[in-house]
Motif scaffolding. Structure first.
Motif, PDB file in Angstrom:
ATOM      1  N   ALA A  60       0.815  -1.218   0.000  1.00 51.87           N
ATOM      2  CA  ALA A  60       0.000   0.000   0.000  1.00 51.87           C
ATOM      3  C   ALA A  60       0.847   1.265   0.000  1.00 51.87           C
ATOM      4  CB  ALA A  60      -0.935   0.006   1.217  1.00 51.87           C
ATOM      5  N   ALA A  61       2.053   1.197   0.564  1.00 52.87           N
ATOM      6  CA  ALA A  61       2.917   2.377   0.648  1.00 52.87           C
ATOM      7  C   ALA A  61       3.685   2.566  -0.650  1.00 52.87           C
ATOM      8  CB  ALA A  61       3.889   2.244   1.814  1.00 52.87           C
ATOM      9  N   MET A  62       3.800   3.821  -1.085  1.00 49.80           N
ATOM     10  CA  MET A  62       4.548   4.073  -2.323  1.00 49.80           C
ATOM     11  C   MET A  62       5.002   5.523  -2.392  1.00 49.80           C
ATOM     12  SD  MET A  62       3.633   2.803  -6.136  1.00 49.80           S
ATOM     13  CE  MET A  62       4.917   2.829  -7.403  1.00 49.80           C
ATOM     14  N   ASP A  63       5.939   5.888  -1.523  1.00 47.34           N
ATOM     15  CA  ASP A  63       6.564   7.199  -1.631  1.00 47.34           C
ATOM     16  C   ASP A  63       8.040   6.981  -1.976  1.00 47.34           C
ATOM     17  OD1 ASP A  63       8.111   6.786   0.789  1.00 47.34           O
ATOM     18  OD2 ASP A  63       6.310   7.287   1.928  1.00 47.34           O
ATOM     19  N   PRO A 117      14.292  17.106  -9.803  1.00 49.35           N
ATOM     20  CA  PRO A 117      13.978  17.025  -8.368  1.00 49.35           C
ATOM     21  C   PRO A 117      12.956  18.101  -8.005  1.00 49.35           C
ATOM     22  CG  PRO A 117      16.091  18.114  -8.684  1.00 49.35           C
ATOM     23  CD  PRO A 117      15.635  17.679 -10.046  1.00 49.35           C
ATOM     24  N   ALA A 118      11.735  17.872  -8.453  1.00 49.67           N
ATOM     25  CA  ALA A 118      10.659  18.857  -8.286  1.00 49.67           C
ATOM     26  C   ALA A 118       9.329  18.146  -8.487  1.00 49.67           C
ATOM     27  CB  ALA A 118      10.805  19.985  -9.315  1.00 49.67           C
ATOM     28  N   PRO A 119       8.245  18.711  -7.967  1.00 48.88           N
ATOM     29  CA  PRO A 119       6.924  18.132  -8.255  1.00 48.88           C
ATOM     30  C   PRO A 119       6.658  18.118  -9.756  1.00 48.88           C
ATOM     31  CG  PRO A 119       6.786  19.706  -6.449  1.00 48.88           C
ATOM     32  CD  PRO A 119       8.156  19.853  -7.038  1.00 48.88           C
ATOM     33  N   SER A 120       5.940  17.117 -10.193  1.00 46.27           N
ATOM     34  CA  SER A 120       5.626  16.987 -11.630  1.00 46.27           C
ATOM     35  C   SER A 120       4.174  16.560 -11.800  1.00 46.27           C
ATOM     36  CB  SER A 120       6.567  15.989 -12.300  1.00 46.27           C
ATOM     37  OG  SER A 120       6.645  14.777 -11.561  1.00 46.27           O
ATOM     38  N   GLN A 121       3.272  17.371 -11.273  1.00 40.28           N
ATOM     39  CA  GLN A 121       1.848  17.043 -11.330  1.00 40.28           C
ATOM     40  C   GLN A 121       1.362  16.933 -12.770  1.00 40.28           C
ATOM     41  OE1 GLN A 121       2.986  19.199  -9.073  1.00 40.28           O
ATOM     42  NE2 GLN A 121       2.321  18.345  -7.118  1.00 40.28           N
ATOM     43  N   SER A 122       0.607  15.889 -13.034  1.00 42.78           N
ATOM     44  CA  SER A 122       0.021  15.687 -14.352  1.00 42.78           C
ATOM     45  C   SER A 122      -1.329  15.013 -14.171  1.00 42.78           C
ATOM     46  CB  SER A 122       0.923  14.814 -15.236  1.00 42.78           C
ATOM     47  OG  SER A 122       0.260  14.439 -16.422  1.00 42.78           O
ATOM     48  N   ALA A 123      -2.397  15.752 -14.478  1.00 40.50           N
ATOM     49  CA  ALA A 123      -3.735  15.177 -14.361  1.00 40.50           C
ATOM     50  C   ALA A 123      -3.878  13.955 -15.253  1.00 40.50           C
ATOM     51  CB  ALA A 123      -4.782  16.227 -14.719  1.00 40.50           C
ATOM     52  N   PRO A 188      -0.576  11.403  -5.490  1.00 37.54           N
ATOM     53  CA  PRO A 188      -0.012  12.670  -5.003  1.00 37.54           C
ATOM     54  C   PRO A 188       1.459  12.547  -4.597  1.00 37.54           C
ATOM     55  CG  PRO A 188      -2.206  12.353  -4.099  1.00 37.54           C
ATOM     56  CD  PRO A 188      -1.837  11.065  -4.782  1.00 37.54           C
ATOM     57  N   GLN A 189       1.830  11.430  -3.957  1.00 39.49           N
ATOM     58  CA  GLN A 189       3.229  11.225  -3.562  1.00 39.49           C
ATOM     59  C   GLN A 189       4.107  10.932  -4.776  1.00 39.49           C
ATOM     60  OE1 GLN A 189       0.628   9.890  -2.052  1.00 39.49           O
ATOM     61  NE2 GLN A 189       0.797  10.157   0.164  1.00 39.49           N
ATOM     62  N   ILE A 190       3.570  10.190  -5.754  1.00 33.96           N
ATOM     63  CA  ILE A 190       4.340   9.847  -6.951  1.00 33.96           C
ATOM     64  C   ILE A 190       4.644  11.098  -7.770  1.00 33.96           C
ATOM     65  CG2 ILE A 190       4.231   8.602  -9.160  1.00 33.96           C
ATOM     66  CD1 ILE A 190       2.550   6.460  -7.659  1.00 33.96           C
ATOM     67  N   GLU A 191       3.680  11.998  -7.858  1.00 34.95           N
ATOM     68  CA  GLU A 191       3.878  13.216  -8.635  1.00 34.95           C
ATOM     69  C   GLU A 191       4.688  14.260  -7.873  1.00 34.95           C
ATOM     70  OE1 GLU A 191      -0.209  14.172  -9.462  1.00 34.95           O
ATOM     71  OE2 GLU A 191      -0.070  13.305 -11.466  1.00 34.95           O
ATOM     72  N   ASP A 192       4.764  14.124  -6.569  1.00 38.60           N
ATOM     73  CA  ASP A 192       5.423  15.128  -5.741  1.00 38.60           C
ATOM     74  C   ASP A 192       6.926  14.868  -5.662  1.00 38.60           C
ATOM     75  OD1 ASP A 192       5.535  17.370  -4.169  1.00 38.60           O
ATOM     76  OD2 ASP A 192       4.701  16.430  -2.366  1.00 38.60           O
ATOM     77  N   TRP A 193       7.615  15.783  -5.010  1.00 37.16           N
ATOM     78  CA  TRP A 193       9.026  15.602  -4.637  1.00 37.16           C
ATOM     79  C   TRP A 193       9.185  16.259  -3.277  1.00 37.16           C
ATOM     80  CZ3 TRP A 193      13.157  12.843  -5.451  1.00 37.16           C
ATOM     81  CH2 TRP A 193      14.405  13.294  -5.030  1.00 37.16           C
ATOM     82  N   PRO A 194       9.695  15.550  -2.284  1.00 42.44           N
ATOM     83  CA  PRO A 194       9.723  16.094  -0.921  1.00 42.44           C
ATOM     84  C   PRO A 194      10.689  17.265  -0.780  1.00 42.44           C
ATOM     85  CG  PRO A 194      10.918  14.028  -1.037  1.00 42.44           C
ATOM     86  CD  PRO A 194      10.239  14.186  -2.361  1.00 42.44           C
TER      87      PRO A 194
END
Length: 262
Positions: A60-63, A117-123, A188-194
């Protein structure tokens, strides 16, 4: 909990640090088969399925922290603790960057393919994950039927063909290989970058490969790349989109081999 990732190995008798390859979202180790054979002419190469993809276990976890820990476990168990050359595309590139920043001793070098190394949001990515998850496969027995069912929502033939590489057939029964529930839940975690304030930079040799027709690596990412990866160089392959390695395999192979030979 870290997972034992499924892998395929080639060139095991070759000297020097192995090359470990990590695919992107909806990808799998098998997609790298042709390039893996080319790389294996001179070095040991391991292509892995990341968690919830291909033949690797589901969770279930996937960051990116947990994905990097999976890859660290792979290097420790399959590569005698490294160091390895680590190559990751897109989502796999973010996992590779996270490992380089958290366990730099495991890496001889880092190659990041068309991701920053940045968020890459893609609907679009969320749409694809939800589309596959919600498609009832029970009426279908052939890949061509699923292809036709997806076509109204995914008109691009190349994208649809790529998504269909995740379809598994067993007799007349069809199923999706990825854990689509986990992908949707963790998008949300996959598209994000911490935020990585205070993290020590990765000082090893680093190559970012960008597709000339892709916007996943841009001028706005330069400062963060230089902060986290001070020895990075960026090369752009003209005419290639996000799937650089598939769209321009010869140029991609030459670029990686040149970097590894330095």
């Amino acid at each position: 909990m870290t997972l034992d990732l499924a892998v395929v190995e080639a060139g095991q008798d070759r000297p020097g640090p192995p090359l470990v390859i990590l695919h992107g979202l909806f990808g799998a180790k098998k997609n790298w088969g042709a390039l893996q054979k080319q790389f294996a002419r001179t070095r040991s190469v391991i292509a892995a399925d990341l968690r919830n993809h291909g033949q690797s276990p589901w969770d279930a976890a996937m960051d990116y922290t947990i994905m990097a820990q999976d890859v660290a476990r792979l290097i420790e168990t399959r590569c005698a603790g490294g160091p390895v050359h680590l190559l990751g595309h897109s989502m796999g590139g973010k996992a590779a960057m996270m490992l380089a920043l958290s366990r730099p001793e495991l890496l001889a070098s880092l190659i990041v393919v068309d991701i920053a190394p940045a968020p890459s949001q893609s609907a679009q990515l969320t749409h694809y994950a939800e589309l596959l998850r919600d498609l009832d496969l029970s009426p279908y027995s052939r890949r061509s039927e699923v292809d036709a069912a997806l076509k109204p929502a995914v008109p691009d033939d190349g994208v649809r063909a790529f998504l269909l590489t995740n379809l598994e057939t067993a007799g007349d029964a069809l199923s999706w290989k990825p854990n689509l529930d986990a992908l949707v839940d963790n998008m949300p975690q996959i598209e994000d970058w911490p935020a990585l304030d205070g993290v020590e930079p990765f000082e090893g040799p680093t190559l970012f490969i960008a597709g000339g027709r892709s916007d996943y690596i841009g001028p706005q990412h330069q400062a963060e790349i230089e902060r986290l990866f001070p020895n990075a160089e960026i090369e752009t392959i003209p005419g290639a989109g996000h799937w650089v390695h598939a769209e321009a395999p010869k140029a991609f192979l030459e670029t990686v081999e040149r970097f590894l030979a330095e």
